[in-house]
Design a protein around this motif. Sequence first.
Motif, PDB file in Angstrom:
ATOM      1  N   ILE A  71      -1.172  -5.383   7.824  1.00  0.00           N
ATOM      2  CA  ILE A  71      -2.636  -5.263   7.806  1.00  0.00           C
ATOM      3  C   ILE A  71      -3.054  -3.887   8.306  1.00  0.00           C
ATOM      4  N   ARG A  72      -2.415  -3.412   9.354  1.00  0.00           N
ATOM      5  CA  ARG A  72      -2.704  -2.081   9.883  1.00  0.00           C
ATOM      6  C   ARG A  72      -2.367  -1.006   8.847  1.00  0.00           C
ATOM      7  N   LEU A  73      -1.230  -1.175   8.156  1.00  0.00           N
ATOM      8  CA  LEU A  73      -0.832  -0.231   7.111  1.00  0.00           C
ATOM      9  C   LEU A  73      -1.876  -0.172   6.004  1.00  0.00           C
ATOM     10  N   PHE A  74      -2.321  -1.333   5.533  1.00  0.00           N
ATOM     11  CA  PHE A  74      -3.308  -1.353   4.460  1.00  0.00           C
ATOM     12  C   PHE A  74      -4.654  -0.802   4.917  1.00  0.00           C
ATOM     13  N   PHE A  75      -5.025  -1.034   6.155  1.00  0.00           N
ATOM     14  CA  PHE A  75      -6.281  -0.505   6.675  1.00  0.00           C
ATOM     15  C   PHE A  75      -6.251   1.020   6.739  1.00  0.00           C
ATOM     16  N   ILE A  76      -5.183   1.575   7.274  1.00  0.00           N
ATOM     17  CA  ILE A  76      -5.056   3.035   7.347  1.00  0.00           C
ATOM     18  C   ILE A  76      -4.967   3.635   5.947  1.00  0.00           C
ATOM     19  N   ALA A  77      -4.225   2.993   5.072  1.00  0.00           N
ATOM     20  CA  ALA A  77      -4.123   3.476   3.690  1.00  0.00           C
ATOM     21  C   ALA A  77      -5.486   3.445   3.005  1.00  0.00           C
ATOM     22  N   PHE A  78      -6.261   2.403   3.271  1.00  0.00           N
ATOM     23  CA  PHE A  78      -7.596   2.306   2.685  1.00  0.00           C
ATOM     24  C   PHE A  78      -8.479   3.456   3.149  1.00  0.00           C
ATOM     25  N   ILE A  79      -8.401   3.810   4.409  1.00  0.00           N
ATOM     26  CA  ILE A  79      -9.200   4.922   4.946  1.00  0.00           C
ATOM     27  C   ILE A  79      -8.773   6.236   4.289  1.00  0.00           C
ATOM     28  N   VAL A  80      -7.479   6.482   4.237  1.00  0.00           N
ATOM     29  CA  VAL A  80      -6.972   7.723   3.638  1.00  0.00           C
ATOM     30  C   VAL A  80      -7.334   7.785   2.152  1.00  0.00           C
ATOM     31  N   LEU A  81      -7.170   6.675   1.448  1.00  0.00           N
ATOM     32  CA  LEU A  81      -7.496   6.645   0.026  1.00  0.00           C
ATOM     33  C   LEU A  81      -8.993   6.799  -0.205  1.00  0.00           C
ATOM     34  N   SER A  82      -9.808   6.316   0.707  1.00  0.00           N
ATOM     35  CA  SER A  82     -11.258   6.484   0.584  1.00  0.00           C
ATOM     36  C   SER A  82     -11.652   7.953   0.683  1.00  0.00           C
ATOM     37  N   VAL A  83     -11.036   8.663   1.623  1.00  0.00           N
ATOM     38  CA  VAL A  83     -11.301  10.103   1.750  1.00  0.00           C
ATOM     39  C   VAL A  83     -10.864  10.818   0.476  1.00  0.00           C
ATOM     40  N   PHE A  84      -9.692  10.476  -0.030  1.00  0.00           N
ATOM     41  CA  PHE A  84      -9.192  11.084  -1.256  1.00  0.00           C
ATOM     42  C   PHE A  84     -10.097  10.754  -2.443  1.00  0.00           C
ATOM     43  N   TYR A  85     -10.563   9.505  -2.534  1.00  0.00           N
ATOM     44  CA  TYR A  85     -11.440   9.078  -3.618  1.00  0.00           C
ATOM     45  C   TYR A  85     -12.760   9.853  -3.602  1.00  0.00           C
ATOM     46  N   VAL A  86     -13.364   9.977  -2.439  1.00  0.00           N
ATOM     47  CA  VAL A  86     -14.641  10.696  -2.340  1.00  0.00           C
ATOM     48  C   VAL A  86     -14.444  12.160  -2.723  1.00  0.00           C
ATOM     49  N   SER A  87     -13.375  12.770  -2.244  1.00  0.00           N
ATOM     50  CA  SER A  87     -13.105  14.171  -2.586  1.00  0.00           C
ATOM     51  C   SER A  87     -12.891  14.344  -4.080  1.00  0.00           C
ATOM     52  N   LEU A  88     -12.084  13.483  -4.668  1.00  0.00           N
ATOM     53  CA  LEU A  88     -11.804  13.560  -6.094  1.00  0.00           C
ATOM     54  C   LEU A  88     -13.056  13.298  -6.921  1.00  0.00           C
ATOM     55  N   SER A  89     -13.864  12.364  -6.495  1.00  0.00           N
ATOM     56  CA  SER A  89     -15.092  12.027  -7.204  1.00  0.00           C
ATOM     57  C   SER A  89     -16.077  13.203  -7.178  1.00  0.00           C
ATOM     58  N   LEU A  90     -16.252  13.806  -6.009  1.00  0.00           N
ATOM     59  CA  LEU A  90     -17.154  14.957  -5.901  1.00  0.00           C
ATOM     60  C   LEU A  90     -16.649  16.143  -6.718  1.00  0.00           C
ATOM     61  N   ILE A 144       1.618  -0.552  -5.613  1.00  0.00           N
ATOM     62  CA  ILE A 144       2.988  -0.069  -5.411  1.00  0.00           C
ATOM     63  C   ILE A 144       3.502  -0.455  -4.027  1.00  0.00           C
ATOM     64  N   VAL A 145       2.711  -0.225  -2.998  1.00  0.00           N
ATOM     65  CA  VAL A 145       3.135  -0.566  -1.640  1.00  0.00           C
ATOM     66  C   VAL A 145       3.301  -2.074  -1.506  1.00  0.00           C
ATOM     67  N   GLY A 146       2.372  -2.842  -2.046  1.00  0.00           N
ATOM     68  CA  GLY A 146       2.487  -4.300  -1.996  1.00  0.00           C
ATOM     69  C   GLY A 146       3.737  -4.799  -2.696  1.00  0.00           C
ATOM     70  N   THR A 147       4.045  -4.215  -3.846  1.00  0.00           N
ATOM     71  CA  THR A 147       5.243  -4.605  -4.587  1.00  0.00           C
ATOM     72  C   THR A 147       6.512  -4.267  -3.805  1.00  0.00           C
ATOM     73  N   ILE A 148       6.543  -3.083  -3.224  1.00  0.00           N
ATOM     74  CA  ILE A 148       7.708  -2.673  -2.427  1.00  0.00           C
ATOM     75  C   ILE A 148       7.886  -3.608  -1.229  1.00  0.00           C
ATOM     76  N   LEU A 149       6.786  -3.918  -0.543  1.00  0.00           N
ATOM     77  CA  LEU A 149       6.885  -4.827   0.606  1.00  0.00           C
ATOM     78  C   LEU A 149       7.375  -6.194   0.186  1.00  0.00           C
ATOM     79  N   TYR A 150       6.902  -6.691  -0.928  1.00  0.00           N
ATOM     80  CA  TYR A 150       7.345  -8.002  -1.412  1.00  0.00           C
ATOM     81  C   TYR A 150       8.833  -7.980  -1.753  1.00  0.00           C
TER      82      TYR A 150
END
Length: 87
Positions: free
Chosen positions: A4-23, A76-82
């Motif tokens: 859960i911590r991994l997905f939360f941190i990944a979500f934050i990092v991906l959100s920053v990347f998404y906003v940058s890419l979108s702009l 990808i991360v979910g698949t690897i973890l599974y």
Amino acid sequence: MGVIRLFFIAFIVLSVFYVSLSLYSRAVRRGKLEQRWIEEGREGDQEAYVKAGLVDYDSSLRRRLILGVYIIPMVIVGTILYLVNYT
């Protein structure tokens, strides 16, 4: 709990990347619309032309594909973890 911590941190990092890419993508589209306005030698309100082009861009496929920034890494991360834990 670690997953859960991994997905939360990944979500934050991906959100920053998404906003940058979108702009960035929107700025590139604006530049292309302004350049097209100049090349075609149109008359009238350039800002209205660019604004209408950006409205079209907001509903385009390219804009929706940027959401892949969230989907692809999480899958990808979910698949690897599974595979590592349950096979």
